[in-house]
Write a protein that holds these residues in place. Sequence first.
Motif, mmCIF file in Angstrom:
data_model
loop_
_atom_site.group_PDB
_atom_site.id
_atom_site.type_symbol
_atom_site.label_atom_id
_atom_site.label_comp_id
_atom_site.label_asym_id
_atom_site.label_seq_id
_atom_site.Cartn_x
_atom_site.Cartn_y
_atom_site.Cartn_z
ATOM 1 N N ARG A 136 0.873 -1.314 -0.166
ATOM 2 C CA ARG A 136 -0.190 0.127 -0.286
ATOM 3 C C ARG A 136 1.351 1.003 -0.540
ATOM 4 N NH1 ARG A 136 -2.416 -3.174 3.577
ATOM 5 N NH2 ARG A 136 -1.952 -1.739 5.657
ATOM 6 N N GLY A 137 0.388 1.407 -0.670
ATOM 7 C CA GLY A 137 1.954 3.036 -1.599
ATOM 8 C C GLY A 137 3.109 2.787 -1.163
ATOM 9 N N ASP A 138 4.167 3.333 -0.557
ATOM 10 C CA ASP A 138 5.362 3.208 -0.337
ATOM 11 C C ASP A 138 5.846 1.537 0.091
ATOM 12 O OD1 ASP A 138 5.445 4.220 1.636
ATOM 13 O OD2 ASP A 138 6.350 6.526 0.520
ATOM 14 N N ARG A 139 5.133 1.292 0.845
ATOM 15 C CA ARG A 139 5.690 0.370 2.391
ATOM 16 C C ARG A 139 5.035 -1.185 1.989
ATOM 17 N NH1 ARG A 139 7.294 3.830 6.308
ATOM 18 N NH2 ARG A 139 7.651 2.224 7.593
ATOM 19 N N LEU A 140 5.085 -2.319 2.106
ATOM 20 C CA LEU A 140 5.130 -3.768 2.248
ATOM 21 C C LEU A 140 4.680 -3.907 3.854
ATOM 22 C CD1 LEU A 140 4.953 -6.486 0.711
ATOM 23 C CD2 LEU A 140 7.649 -6.591 1.746
ATOM 24 N N TYR A 141 3.628 -4.336 3.688
ATOM 25 C CA TYR A 141 2.683 -4.968 4.982
ATOM 26 C C TYR A 141 2.469 -6.543 5.267
ATOM 27 C CZ TYR A 141 0.737 0.065 5.337
ATOM 28 O OH TYR A 141 1.165 1.446 5.522
ATOM 29 N N GLY A 142 3.269 -6.965 6.471
ATOM 30 C CA GLY A 142 2.675 -8.132 6.514
ATOM 31 C C GLY A 142 3.739 -8.422 7.974
ATOM 32 N N ARG A 143 3.967 -9.519 8.752
ATOM 33 C CA ARG A 143 4.378 -9.394 9.815
ATOM 34 C C ARG A 143 5.917 -10.614 9.671
ATOM 35 N NH1 ARG A 143 4.031 -7.943 13.386
ATOM 36 N NH2 ARG A 143 3.222 -8.572 15.359
ATOM 37 N N GLY A 438 20.128 -1.651 9.985
ATOM 38 C CA GLY A 438 18.649 -1.810 10.710
ATOM 39 C C GLY A 438 17.654 -1.458 8.796
ATOM 40 N N VAL A 439 16.758 -2.048 8.495
ATOM 41 C CA VAL A 439 16.166 -1.804 7.184
ATOM 42 C C VAL A 439 14.976 -1.031 7.719
ATOM 43 C CG1 VAL A 439 17.282 -3.768 6.157
ATOM 44 C CG2 VAL A 439 14.615 -3.994 7.394
ATOM 45 N N GLU A 440 14.843 -1.110 8.779
ATOM 46 C CA GLU A 440 13.588 -0.271 9.549
ATOM 47 C C GLU A 440 13.220 1.330 9.551
ATOM 48 O OE1 GLU A 440 12.061 -2.404 13.826
ATOM 49 O OE2 GLU A 440 13.074 -4.061 12.633
ATOM 50 N N ASP A 441 12.295 1.607 9.789
ATOM 51 C CA ASP A 441 12.284 3.513 10.128
ATOM 52 C C ASP A 441 10.780 3.627 11.312
ATOM 53 O OD1 ASP A 441 8.838 4.249 9.076
ATOM 54 O OD2 ASP A 441 9.919 2.425 7.862
ATOM 55 N N PRO A 442 10.686 4.824 11.795
ATOM 56 C CA PRO A 442 10.169 4.710 12.886
ATOM 57 C C PRO A 442 8.503 4.276 12.713
ATOM 58 C CG PRO A 442 11.397 6.694 12.822
ATOM 59 C CD PRO A 442 11.647 5.939 11.642
ATOM 60 N N ASP A 443 8.594 4.279 11.345
ATOM 61 C CA ASP A 443 6.776 3.727 10.749
ATOM 62 C C ASP A 443 6.656 2.738 10.825
ATOM 63 O OD1 ASP A 443 5.650 6.300 11.415
ATOM 64 O OD2 ASP A 443 6.196 6.952 9.392
ATOM 65 N N SER A 444 7.388 1.704 11.068
ATOM 66 C CA SER A 444 7.354 -0.191 10.592
ATOM 67 C C SER A 444 6.306 -0.507 11.160
ATOM 68 C CB SER A 444 9.023 -0.034 10.836
ATOM 69 O OG SER A 444 9.769 0.014 10.458
ATOM 70 N N ARG A 445 6.888 -0.634 12.837
ATOM 71 C CA ARG A 445 5.280 -0.732 13.764
ATOM 72 C C ARG A 445 6.092 -2.294 13.851
ATOM 73 N NH1 ARG A 445 -0.290 1.549 13.209
ATOM 74 N NH2 ARG A 445 -0.434 3.526 12.335
ATOM 75 N N ALA A 446 6.846 -2.405 14.431
ATOM 76 C CA ALA A 446 7.747 -3.735 14.383
ATOM 77 C C ALA A 446 7.212 -4.576 15.449
ATOM 78 C CB ALA A 446 8.976 -4.158 14.588
ATOM 79 N N HIS A 447 6.448 -5.105 15.276
ATOM 80 C CA HIS A 447 6.185 -6.574 17.070
ATOM 81 C C HIS A 447 4.772 -6.114 16.620
ATOM 82 C CE1 HIS A 447 10.019 -7.207 19.438
ATOM 83 N NE2 HIS A 447 10.120 -7.585 18.042
ATOM 84 N N SER A 448 4.110 -4.736 16.112
ATOM 85 C CA SER A 448 2.375 -4.239 16.187
ATOM 86 C C SER A 448 2.220 -5.178 14.885
ATOM 87 C CB SER A 448 2.627 -2.956 16.618
ATOM 88 O OG SER A 448 3.330 -2.473 17.256
#
Length: 478
Positions: A136-143, A438-448
């Motif tokens: 969705r947009g520029d993000r890939l969603y999934g656990r 890392g590959v994350e950013d503040p909006d990655s919501r890891a664990h959530s």
Amino acid sequence: MTDNSLTNAVETQVDPTENDDSAVRVAVERGLPSTIAELCALVRIPSVAWSAFDRATVLQSAEAVAQLARDLQVFDSVQIKQAGIPGGDELGQPAVLATRAARNGRPTVLLYAHHDVQPPGLDGDWDSPPFEPTVRGDRLYGRGAADDKAGVMAHIASIRALVEAAGSDFELGLALFIEGEEEFGSRSFATFLDENRDALRGDVIVVADSNNWDVSTPALTTGLRGNVTLRLEVRTLDHASHSGMFGGAVPDAMMATITLLATLYNSDGSVAVAGLTSHPGQTPDYSEEQLRAETGLLDGVSPIGHGSILSRIWSQPAITVTGIDAPSVDNASNTLSPCITVRLSCRIAPGQKADEAAAALEAHLRSHAPFGAHIDISDVDCGEPFLVETTGWAVAEARKAMNDAWGVAPVDIGVGGSIPFISDLVRVFPEAQILVTGVEDPDSRAHSPNESLHLGVFKRAVLSESLLLARLNRRTGH
């Protein structure tokens, strides 16, 4: 989801002025669509390592990662291995270990990530199914799309780019270690290191399991808090009693628990446990508005603690009640509860030993038990904090690679979370230089719910590591 939709979601950033590394840049660009498709395939595997989940899915994930490593056709050995958990006969979850010997004086790089993921939680909390990767947009969603299967694929993609740019006969030594139980406490990690010490030995260790400052600015993690977790049982009665008949004279376990937990905090919400220390240091500017935006802090709810906001997150202790066993609201009756159990998570500042922090926390709980309540502390788990030595040549190479890949100098950050196994790496390989990326950013919501990966960040993270590997492949005299 089609390859075209994935390709369209990825930002393009090619700098033709860097002639020395142009082949690496072209290789990363060319390989990105298939890399993201492979990441999606990994995300579809629900590889939760927690004991209540099916271990077969973690093995399936390990097999998929091992096949990706074999397909690179550069490793001397690719194995799926398990190690024992100290204190019993149980084996840990399967990990992937692939090795390639260095030649002609080149250094060896150990690349770490983990292929297990957090439990998904409730499907209803996700905007799309947790194990169905969705753009969705520029993000890939999934656990696991960010934490940490993107880290796995960053390593695979970087090696692939190195092969395309330098040929399969490159001289850099590689060890690829993809763990299978990081989210479940890395219980067999120390044993695995001891049993595979020679295969895992490296001059540089890249841990791809952290964050970036934002979607436009890379970061090198230089400090991590440690952790102490424990199970606390508070008991005041040997059986439940009528709250109307005895309330007001008999302290119930809920009252005692609430009273005891309140002693852990000062009036500003900071930790009030004697013996838990803080780590002094400067922090970048970070406003309360940014904190609210990144955490979802509700209007009218104030931040807690003192000092700069980032010092509270990176350099001071924090205590969280992460779980409680008590009568539910739906099943509440007019009784005095005899026993309440809680799970406490204490983050400890860099510079403090985890066993010292655990002793301080236990001493506080025992000395502050109200009304003579009986308390029992069990299931204590400790993880050491970590401070990165930033003066080595590998750190300088990593900073340059990040700057060249992102077009912005990296920020040194601390992380409020913990990666306790890094202390084991330091113990076993004291001479190695450790890079926490890392590959994350503040909006990655890891664990959530709605965990996601910013695809532009992912591309730049892959390019950073690819440039680093290519330059180390040209380095001698480590």
